[in-house]
Scaffold this motif. Structure first.
Motif, PDB file in Angstrom:
ATOM      1  N   MET A  24       0.447   7.346   0.015  1.00 16.71           N
ATOM      2  CA  MET A  24       0.578   8.392   0.627  1.00 16.71           C
ATOM      3  C   MET A  24       0.427   8.007   2.363  1.00 16.71           C
ATOM      4  O   MET A  24       1.528   8.453   3.047  1.00 16.71           O
ATOM      5  CB  MET A  24      -0.739   9.538   0.657  1.00 16.71           C
ATOM      6  N   CYS A  27       4.139   6.473   2.947  1.00 16.34           N
ATOM      7  CA  CYS A  27       5.078   7.650   2.965  1.00 16.34           C
ATOM      8  C   CYS A  27       5.025   8.385   4.137  1.00 16.34           C
ATOM      9  O   CYS A  27       6.012   8.629   4.724  1.00 16.34           O
ATOM     10  CB  CYS A  27       4.822   8.646   1.715  1.00 16.34           C
ATOM     11  N   ASN A  28       3.868   8.551   4.888  1.00 18.23           N
ATOM     12  CA  ASN A  28       3.654   9.215   6.209  1.00 18.23           C
ATOM     13  C   ASN A  28       4.329   8.376   7.074  1.00 18.23           C
ATOM     14  O   ASN A  28       5.000   9.098   8.278  1.00 18.23           O
ATOM     15  CB  ASN A  28       2.413   9.505   6.402  1.00 18.23           C
ATOM     16  N   ILE A  32       7.468   9.414   9.631  1.00 16.51           N
ATOM     17  CA  ILE A  32       7.259   9.644  11.228  1.00 16.51           C
ATOM     18  C   ILE A  32       8.441   8.367  11.618  1.00 16.51           C
ATOM     19  O   ILE A  32       8.955   8.978  12.526  1.00 16.51           O
ATOM     20  CB  ILE A  32       5.929   9.163  11.461  1.00 16.51           C
ATOM     21  N   THR A  66       4.539  14.738   9.531  1.00 14.17           N
ATOM     22  CA  THR A  66       3.302  14.519   8.530  1.00 14.17           C
ATOM     23  C   THR A  66       3.430  15.407   7.416  1.00 14.17           C
ATOM     24  O   THR A  66       3.187  15.293   6.305  1.00 14.17           O
ATOM     25  CB  THR A  66       2.081  14.711   9.284  1.00 14.17           C
ATOM     26  N   CYS A  67       4.039  16.616   7.643  1.00 15.46           N
ATOM     27  CA  CYS A  67       4.137  17.753   6.364  1.00 15.46           C
ATOM     28  C   CYS A  67       5.655  17.022   5.403  1.00 15.46           C
ATOM     29  O   CYS A  67       5.353  16.912   4.308  1.00 15.46           O
ATOM     30  CB  CYS A  67       4.776  19.165   6.854  1.00 15.46           C
ATOM     31  N   GLY A  69       6.006  13.905   5.587  1.00 13.91           N
ATOM     32  CA  GLY A  69       5.350  12.731   4.781  1.00 13.91           C
ATOM     33  C   GLY A  69       4.542  12.974   3.684  1.00 13.91           C
ATOM     34  O   GLY A  69       4.394  12.371   2.620  1.00 13.91           O
ATOM     35  N   HIS A  70       3.908  14.051   3.461  1.00 11.58           N
ATOM     36  CA  HIS A  70       2.885  14.559   2.446  1.00 11.58           C
ATOM     37  C   HIS A  70       4.086  15.056   1.264  1.00 11.58           C
ATOM     38  O   HIS A  70       3.376  14.655   0.148  1.00 11.58           O
ATOM     39  CB  HIS A  70       2.057  15.559   2.919  1.00 11.58           C
ATOM     40  N   GLY A  73       5.098  11.840  -0.241  1.00  6.77           N
ATOM     41  CA  GLY A  73       4.048  11.243  -0.877  1.00  6.77           C
ATOM     42  C   GLY A  73       3.549  11.805  -2.011  1.00  6.77           C
ATOM     43  O   GLY A  73       3.161  11.274  -3.125  1.00  6.77           O
TER      44      GLY A  73
END
Length: 86
Positions: A24, A27-28, A32, A66-67, A69-70, A73
Motif C-alpha cells: 500500500m 502504491c501511494n 504521488i 492518495t485516493c 494510491g489507495h 493499492g
C-alpha cells in the motif's frame, strides 16, 4: 442453494501483514509521483499547512493522489493475494 453458491464465489479477505502495508505504501508513493508529473495545477488552493513537506501540493492534489494510491493499492493487494504472493 443460492447462498452456498454466493459464498463459494466470494473472495477471501487478506489479513493485514507488514507486506500488505508495504504494498500500500509503495502504491501511494507511485501515485504521488504520477500525480506530480501529470496534474495540471497541483498547487491549487487551499494549501497544506507545510506545503514544502508535501512537495508543493495543495489539499485537492494530496487528497486526489492518495485516493488514487489507495485504489491502486487495493487492486495490487487483491491481485497479489489472488496469485498467492501475499
Amino acid at each position: 442453494m443460492l447462498i452456498s453458491t454466493l459464498l463459494a464465489v466470494a473472495p477471501r479477505a487478506v489479513d493485514w501483514s507488514p507486506s500488505v502495508g508495504a504494498v500500500m505504501i509503495i502504491c501511494n508513493i507511485l501515485a504521488i509521483a504520477f500525480a506530480k508529473y501529470t496534474m495540471k495545477n497541483p498547487s491549487a488552493p487551499p494549501e497544506m499547512p507545510s506545503s514544502n513537506m508535501f512537495g508543493g501540493f495543495g489539499l485537492p492534489a494530496v487528497i486526489g493522489a492518495t485516493c488514487f494510491g489507495h485504489v491502486l493499492g487495493a487492486g495490487a493487494i487483491l491481485g497479489l493475494s489472488n496469485i498467492g504472493v501475499l
